[in-house]
Design a protein around this motif. Sequence first.
Motif: not given
Length: 338
Positions: A321-325, A298-299, A50-55, A11-12
């Motif tokens: 990291t393997t995802r762009p930050t 801070r990720h 990361q793609a999950a909706p945040e509540v 999660v970014l």
Amino acid sequence: MTDQIGVNPIVLQRADPCVLRHDGRYYFTGSYPLYDRIVLRRADRLEDLQAAPEVTIWERHEDGPQSHLVWAPEIHRVDGRWYVYYAAAPDEAVTADGPGVDDTFNHRIFVIECADDDPLTGTWVERGQVDTGWESFALDATSFVRDGVQYLVWAQQDAAVKGHSNLYIARMRNPWTLDGPAVMLSRPEHDWEIQGFWVNEGPSVLQRNGRLYLTYSGSATGIEYAMGVLTADADADLLDPASWTKSPEPVFVSDPAAGQYGPGHNSFTETPDGDVVLVYHSRTYTEITGDPLYDPNRHACAQVLPFDADGNPVWGTPLPTTRPTPTSTDVLDPSGEF
């Protein structure tokens, strides 16, 4: 056993990450960069958080002791109910009110509870401040259950001890009330714990192979931030400081070769196969503009934690990291892109 999670960060822009696996799904929370709310997200895989909706499940008060700087929420499941421990303050001021004490915030520890099955849609009730026995800067509460007894571990300042926070443990009568006095387990004393700030904070407890591993973080929140560990036998008296052995050296530190800096404030979860996963936050750069506290990058990262032939953790080093930050000047939009 796999050697790493499929993608990192998981999660970014969420520091102080806490991941709980329950009924085959991962629940995630962490410090929201505006420090004004508590958020949850859920996914079947760590890679999908990361793609999950945040509540948003709770927001700061307009005034009073829970109106500023909401930090480091942790989600726990106790006796069939959900609990989130977090720290909040009445203001953004610092104090200087004790020997060797300065630049200290005014946080206290609070708890919210949800009795519904789904914590993302359920009703959360405030259970108030955890009375730790004295009033001072307190934060980063975590909880674990051993032999049917719930314990709380947290960071708090004692004006008689040089530094900003020490680590304490106590039994709990219920998830928001201690059942006995706090016992100090650790204080900042080694060189790696006192860089910038004298800090022991962000505790998390792993129970594995007949031992308890109490990890924590020390120093300021830049490149110097690092993780340490205390170890106890699982059948020992956990309220006796003599039961715990503290490593004099950090076990998880910045790794320039991997481009990861200031790893810490960890939690533990597990893979579907039962392998331990170390969850932590880190930055991908060292040059921070302004106060590091307000740098959002801070990720939350995660990697499988291996064990040696004797059953001891092999802490290793942060993975690249393997995802762009984001960079220091990037800001995420609500869609999670930058």
